[in-house]
Scaffold this active site. Structure first.
Site, PDB file in Angstrom:
ATOM      1  N   ARG A 145       4.435  -8.210  -5.638  1.00  0.00           N
ATOM      2  CA  ARG A 145       3.604  -9.217  -4.987  1.00  0.00           C
ATOM      3  C   ARG A 145       2.744  -9.927  -6.009  1.00  0.00           C
ATOM      4  O   ARG A 145       2.304  -9.321  -6.982  1.00  0.00           O
ATOM      5  CB  ARG A 145       2.662  -8.555  -3.969  1.00  0.00           C
ATOM      6  CG  ARG A 145       3.386  -7.903  -2.820  1.00  0.00           C
ATOM      7  CD  ARG A 145       2.387  -7.313  -1.834  1.00  0.00           C
ATOM      8  NE  ARG A 145       1.449  -6.436  -2.484  1.00  0.00           N
ATOM      9  CZ  ARG A 145       0.175  -6.326  -2.142  1.00  0.00           C
ATOM     10  NH1 ARG A 145      -0.331  -7.078  -1.184  1.00  0.00           N
ATOM     11  NH2 ARG A 145      -0.621  -5.489  -2.760  1.00  0.00           N
ATOM     12  N   SER A 169       2.634   0.855 -10.088  1.00  0.00           N
ATOM     13  CA  SER A 169       2.652   2.147  -9.383  1.00  0.00           C
ATOM     14  C   SER A 169       3.722   3.091  -9.926  1.00  0.00           C
ATOM     15  O   SER A 169       4.603   3.565  -9.194  1.00  0.00           O
ATOM     16  CB  SER A 169       2.854   1.905  -7.887  1.00  0.00           C
ATOM     17  OG  SER A 169       1.841   1.075  -7.401  1.00  0.00           O
ATOM     18  N   ASP A 215      -2.797   1.986  -7.957  1.00  0.00           N
ATOM     19  CA  ASP A 215      -3.183   1.425  -6.651  1.00  0.00           C
ATOM     20  C   ASP A 215      -4.382   2.133  -6.014  1.00  0.00           C
ATOM     21  O   ASP A 215      -5.181   1.513  -5.313  1.00  0.00           O
ATOM     22  CB  ASP A 215      -1.988   1.373  -5.677  1.00  0.00           C
ATOM     23  CG  ASP A 215      -1.202   2.674  -5.615  1.00  0.00           C
ATOM     24  OD1 ASP A 215      -1.623   3.659  -6.236  1.00  0.00           O
ATOM     25  OD2 ASP A 215      -0.155   2.699  -4.942  1.00  0.00           O
TER      26      ASP A 215
END
Length: 437
Positions: free
Chosen positions: A47, A115, A168
């Site tokens: 994203r 991540s 995250d």
């Protein structure tokens, strides 16, 4: 948990808890102004996100998000190809601002949520330890992930600076702290689980000599790997672990996270059906690992219809068990309840372990021998993110019930669990704002 945290802070490899240094000592506080970007590479999608800040702790941050799948061939290609693709997507995203003519006016600041397991070297650099989730990009392990992205941005002619490389969970803490300065820890509990918290720098023995302006640093616990002989492990947990791709790893995660709860329930139902006449026939589908996903397990658990028709429907659809007697439906709901309640209570105990370590459990901290009576409890906020907590009401109910039970109601009323949304995106953009040069 608090004892293992101590051990992990004392030395590398001193505990199953990695207690990774993040070098984040300056959390967003609501005064940040300007436009910042975040990139989140978390799995098969990534994203890009833009956040506008006006210097007030606004309740809603204005942001624009774009999601893109990572083409499958890039998951096993070279680092240049992967990061060039990501940089090109960012370039297109930036070009959509206004008329596209401002593509190179000012240097832009970016936070990068990555991540995958990384050894952090500074707030904006970290070395890839290993790939997971189906990635195996060649020539990447041992290299600085942020530098790979920075080089790709330069190759694409973008004046964008990677200001922060973030896990995250740390993004969740940043977002929580932006909205509420009493936030001291963050928990993610969804498909997987992790936690991070603010620690005093003098308590991190393994980084002796390192000073931070605030005297504190965020520690990424990687708590999914927590293990203790006190955990209530059953034969179902042992079998699930032995048959998993990562045996003897992520023991705590396998008892509390959404990836695994449905499968624990399946294993219990299978054993029951083999040892009793609960269902007339044993469906072969009951033997398929992970066929029962946790959202469906939650739907059975939360079925309020008088004849438990949702339970019957799911058992029929997932396991092809046609006629389920009422008594068996009730037993299935009870199994879902026991497995979920255990998971929520263990997560609550983990949270209390963190609070105990930093002296926010009303006892004055693990080293302070003071009784509860004379310690004034400060307001303490824990940011939490993930579908297991936010979408599964019985799970969150059991978690709160356990917090009250373990801490006692007088202390528990000072501990506030706050749901955040999109720490891995907005939180990371906020860290880019905190660390923009």
């Amino acid at each position: 948990m608090a004892v293992e945290m101590h051990a992990g802070l004392a030395s590398e490899g001193g505990s199953k808890l990695k207690m990774l240094l993040t070098f984040v000592d300056n959390l967003p506080n609501g005064t940040e102004r300007g436009t910042y970007y975040a990139l989140h590479l978390g799995g098969t999608n990534f994203r890009v996100l833009r956040v506008h800040l006006n210097g007030q702790r606004s309740s809603v941050l204005e942001n624009d998000v774009e999601r893109q799948p990572i083409p499958e061939h890039l998951m096993t290609s070279t680092s240049e190809e992967l990061f060039d693709f990501i940089a090109s997507s960012l370039k297109e995203f930036i070009a959509k601002e206004g008329d596209g003519s401002n593509i190179s006016t000012n240097r832009r600041e970016l936070g990068f949520t990555f991540s995958f397991p990384v050894k952090q070297m500074s707030v904006s650099s970290g070395i890839l330890i290993k790939w997971t989730k189906g990635f195996s990009v060649v020539n990447m392990v041992g290299r600085d992930v942020a530098a790979c992205l920075q080089e790709a941005l330069s190759r694409k002619g973008l004046d964008v600076h990677v200001a922060a490389l973030v896990n995250d969970t740390v993004g969740t803490l940043a977002l929580g702290h932006y909205h509420d300065p009493d936030t001291v820890a963050a928990i993610i509990i969804g498909t997987g689980t992790n936690a991070c918290y603010l620690e005093r720098i003098d308590a991190i023995i393994k980084c002796q000599g390192l000073l931070t302006a605030s005297g504190r640093m965020v520690v990424n616990m990687e708590w999914g790997n927590f293990w203790s002989s006190h955990l209530p492990r059953t034969s179902y947990d042992i079998d699930l672990d032995a048959e998993s791709p990562n045996p003897n790893d992520q023991g705590f995660e396998k008892m509390i996270s959404g990836m695994y709860l449905g499968d624990i329930v399946r294993r219990v139902i299978l054993r029951m059906s083999m040892e009793s006449d609960m269902f007339e026939l044993i469906s072969p589908k009951l033997k398929i690992p992970f066929i029962l996903r946790t959202p469906l397990m939650a739907a059975m658990h939360e079925d309020n219809s008088p004849d438990l028709r949702e339970v019957a429907r799911i058992l029929k659809e997932v396991f092809e068990i046609p006629e389920v007697p009422m008594k068996a439906r009730k037993i299935v709901v009870k199994v879902c309840d026991v497995v979920t309640r255990r998971a929520a209570r263990l997560a609550a105990a983990g949270i209390v372990g963190i609070l105990k370590k930093i002296g926010r459990d009303g006892s004055g901290g693990i080293t302070g021998g003071r009784g509860r009576s004379n310690t004034k409890m400060r307001r303490t906020v824990v940011a939490i993110e993930g579908g297991l907590y936010s979408s599964y009401s019985l799970f969150s109910e059991y978690l709160h019930e356990a917090l009250n039970e373990i801490l006692g109601e007088d202390i528990a009323k000072h501990v506030i669990i706050k749901v955040t949304e999109d720490g891995s995106g907005i939180g990371t953009a906020l860290l880019a704002a905190s660390y923009s040069s």
